[in-house]
Scaffold this motif. Structure first.
Motif, mmCIF file in Angstrom:
data_model
loop_
_atom_site.group_PDB
_atom_site.id
_atom_site.type_symbol
_atom_site.label_atom_id
_atom_site.label_comp_id
_atom_site.label_asym_id
_atom_site.label_seq_id
_atom_site.Cartn_x
_atom_site.Cartn_y
_atom_site.Cartn_z
ATOM 1 N N MET A 12 17.253 -5.434 -3.443
ATOM 2 C CA MET A 12 17.383 -5.667 -4.872
ATOM 3 C C MET A 12 18.830 -6.058 -5.173
ATOM 4 S SD MET A 12 17.160 -3.039 -8.090
ATOM 5 C CE MET A 12 15.830 -2.199 -7.344
ATOM 6 N N SER A 13 18.973 -6.988 -6.095
ATOM 7 C CA SER A 13 20.323 -7.437 -6.435
ATOM 8 C C SER A 13 21.094 -6.344 -7.176
ATOM 9 C CB SER A 13 20.256 -8.697 -7.298
ATOM 10 O OG SER A 13 19.870 -8.374 -8.614
ATOM 11 N N LYS A 14 22.413 -6.414 -7.084
ATOM 12 C CA LYS A 14 23.273 -5.449 -7.777
ATOM 13 C C LYS A 14 23.057 -5.552 -9.290
ATOM 14 C CE LYS A 14 25.999 -3.005 -6.184
ATOM 15 N NZ LYS A 14 25.851 -1.617 -5.771
ATOM 16 N N SER A 15 22.858 -6.779 -9.782
ATOM 17 C CA SER A 15 22.611 -6.996 -11.206
ATOM 18 C C SER A 15 21.356 -6.246 -11.675
ATOM 19 C CB SER A 15 22.456 -8.498 -11.485
ATOM 20 O OG SER A 15 22.060 -8.725 -12.807
ATOM 21 N N ASN A 16 20.265 -6.380 -10.919
ATOM 22 C CA ASN A 16 19.029 -5.691 -11.283
ATOM 23 C C ASN A 16 19.190 -4.178 -11.181
ATOM 24 O OD1 ASN A 16 17.808 -8.122 -11.788
ATOM 25 N ND2 ASN A 16 16.581 -8.140 -9.933
ATOM 26 N N GLU A 17 19.951 -3.727 -10.191
ATOM 27 C CA GLU A 17 20.235 -2.300 -10.045
ATOM 28 C C GLU A 17 20.954 -1.762 -11.287
ATOM 29 O OE1 GLU A 17 22.535 -0.127 -6.691
ATOM 30 O OE2 GLU A 17 21.519 -1.853 -5.762
ATOM 31 N N MET A 18 21.936 -2.520 -11.779
ATOM 32 C CA MET A 18 22.713 -2.104 -12.957
ATOM 33 C C MET A 18 21.843 -2.098 -14.211
ATOM 34 S SD MET A 18 25.698 -1.279 -11.956
ATOM 35 C CE MET A 18 24.832 -0.643 -10.554
ATOM 36 N N ILE A 19 20.928 -3.062 -14.321
ATOM 37 C CA ILE A 19 20.015 -3.103 -15.467
ATOM 38 C C ILE A 19 19.142 -1.854 -15.483
ATOM 39 C CG2 ILE A 19 17.980 -4.300 -16.387
ATOM 40 C CD1 ILE A 19 19.408 -6.946 -15.477
ATOM 41 N N ARG A 20 18.569 -1.509 -14.340
ATOM 42 C CA ARG A 20 17.743 -0.295 -14.245
ATOM 43 C C ARG A 20 18.566 0.949 -14.566
ATOM 44 N NH1 ARG A 20 14.758 -1.887 -8.950
ATOM 45 N NH2 ARG A 20 12.799 -2.660 -9.768
ATOM 46 N N LEU A 21 19.771 1.019 -14.012
ATOM 47 C CA LEU A 21 20.633 2.171 -14.226
ATOM 48 C C LEU A 21 20.974 2.335 -15.704
ATOM 49 C CD1 LEU A 21 22.259 4.489 -12.956
ATOM 50 C CD2 LEU A 21 24.148 2.875 -12.692
ATOM 51 N N ALA A 22 21.306 1.236 -16.378
ATOM 52 C CA ALA A 22 21.626 1.306 -17.811
ATOM 53 C C ALA A 22 20.434 1.848 -18.590
ATOM 54 C CB ALA A 22 22.028 -0.071 -18.330
ATOM 55 N N SER A 23 19.243 1.404 -18.260
ATOM 56 C CA SER A 23 18.045 1.888 -18.942
ATOM 57 C C SER A 23 17.822 3.376 -18.660
ATOM 58 C CB SER A 23 16.828 1.072 -18.500
ATOM 59 O OG SER A 23 15.693 1.441 -19.225
ATOM 60 N N GLN A 24 18.012 3.776 -17.401
ATOM 61 C CA GLN A 24 17.846 5.189 -17.033
ATOM 62 C C GLN A 24 18.869 6.072 -17.732
ATOM 63 O OE1 GLN A 24 18.141 5.014 -12.765
ATOM 64 N NE2 GLN A 24 16.077 4.184 -12.524
ATOM 65 N N LYS A 25 20.080 5.547 -17.959
ATOM 66 C CA LYS A 25 21.125 6.309 -18.639
ATOM 67 C C LYS A 25 20.860 6.431 -20.143
ATOM 68 C CE LYS A 25 25.233 5.842 -15.807
ATOM 69 N NZ LYS A 25 26.680 5.711 -15.952
ATOM 70 N N GLY A 26 19.889 5.674 -20.665
ATOM 71 C CA GLY A 26 19.546 5.795 -22.072
ATOM 72 C C GLY A 26 20.004 4.644 -22.946
ATOM 73 N N TYR A 27 20.535 3.582 -22.355
ATOM 74 C CA TYR A 27 20.888 2.400 -23.147
ATOM 75 C C TYR A 27 19.601 1.730 -23.599
ATOM 76 C CZ TYR A 27 25.759 2.698 -21.744
ATOM 77 O OH TYR A 27 27.056 3.114 -21.563
ATOM 78 N N THR A 28 19.625 1.173 -24.786
ATOM 79 C CA THR A 28 18.448 0.508 -25.331
ATOM 80 C C THR A 28 18.910 -0.684 -26.165
ATOM 81 O OG1 THR A 28 16.352 0.885 -26.482
ATOM 82 C CG2 THR A 28 18.292 2.009 -27.358
ATOM 83 N N ILE A 29 17.992 -1.296 -26.899
ATOM 84 C CA ILE A 29 18.310 -2.454 -27.735
ATOM 85 C C ILE A 29 17.737 -2.249 -29.124
ATOM 86 C CG2 ILE A 29 18.431 -4.093 -25.831
ATOM 87 C CD1 ILE A 29 15.526 -4.921 -26.575
ATOM 88 N N ASN A 30 18.278 -2.979 -30.094
ATOM 89 C CA ASN A 30 17.680 -2.978 -31.427
ATOM 90 C C ASN A 30 17.042 -4.342 -31.690
ATOM 91 O OD1 ASN A 30 19.793 -4.716 -32.202
ATOM 92 N ND2 ASN A 30 20.945 -3.107 -33.233
ATOM 93 N N ILE A 31 16.448 -4.526 -32.857
ATOM 94 C CA ILE A 31 15.738 -5.787 -33.132
ATOM 95 C C ILE A 31 16.679 -6.977 -33.245
ATOM 96 C CG2 ILE A 31 13.738 -4.679 -34.186
ATOM 97 C CD1 ILE A 31 14.873 -5.531 -36.923
ATOM 98 N N ALA A 32 17.960 -6.731 -33.426
ATOM 99 C CA ALA A 32 18.948 -7.814 -33.489
ATOM 100 C C ALA A 32 19.437 -8.203 -32.091
ATOM 101 C CB ALA A 32 20.127 -7.398 -34.360
ATOM 102 N N GLY A 33 18.925 -7.531 -31.046
ATOM 103 C CA GLY A 33 19.328 -7.837 -29.680
ATOM 104 C C GLY A 33 20.670 -7.237 -29.299
ATOM 105 N N ILE A 45 28.675 -0.833 -17.884
ATOM 106 C CA ILE A 45 28.380 0.592 -17.742
ATOM 107 C C ILE A 45 29.193 1.116 -16.562
ATOM 108 C CG2 ILE A 45 26.072 0.425 -18.737
ATOM 109 C CD1 ILE A 45 24.991 0.795 -15.839
ATOM 110 N N ALA A 46 29.530 2.371 -16.631
ATOM 111 C CA ALA A 46 30.290 2.996 -15.545
ATOM 112 C C ALA A 46 29.350 3.309 -14.388
ATOM 113 C CB ALA A 46 30.950 4.278 -16.039
ATOM 114 N N TYR A 47 29.796 2.952 -13.192
ATOM 115 C CA TYR A 47 29.018 3.220 -11.991
ATOM 116 C C TYR A 47 29.985 3.396 -10.831
ATOM 117 C CZ TYR A 47 25.672 2.583 -8.194
ATOM 118 O OH TYR A 47 24.907 2.759 -7.062
#
Length: 111
Positions: A1-22, A49-51
């Motif tokens: 898995m790419s480092k980019s995809n790893e960071m995306i998953r990690l951000a989501s697991q840490k609780g980062y999210t989005i609003n309707i404005a993106g 994100i910190a990693y």
């Protein structure tokens, strides 16, 4: 898995999210400021994100696609901005697709 995809998953697991404005919302419920990364043809919003003691960049449109489509976004050939504005990361403007889709949307003629 790419480092980019790893960071995306990690951000989501840490609780980062989005609003309707993106916009990216951190685990404390605050908007993340981020910055803009310029490429030859476009500009993209990024946030970090910190990693492992370092800040790792994440492209906002890829994170929005992950929150909208889940794992399918990580397997997609590319993430598309439907209105062709690379800074507009509203979930309803983000789709997954192919580079051929982007080419066809550009109005270019194939001979």
């Amino acid at each position: 898995m790419s480092k980019s995809n790893e960071m995306i998953r990690l951000a989501s697991q840490k609780g980062y999210t989005i609003n309707i404005a993106g916009e990216i919302i951190n685990p404390k419920g605050q908007k993340v400021r981020g910055s803009i990364r310029k490429t030859k043809n476009s500009s993209y919003k990024i946030f970090g994100i910190a990693y492992q003691g370092m800040s790792r960049p994440i492209l906002v449109h890829r994170f929005v696609a992950y929150k909208k489509f889940g794992e399918l976004a990580l397997e997609a050939e590319c993430i598309r901005h439907l209105n062709h504005n690379s800074l507009d990361n509203r979930p309803d403007n983000i789709d997954i697709g192919t580079y051929r889709d982007i080419y066809n949307d550009s109005g270019a003629k194939i001979s």
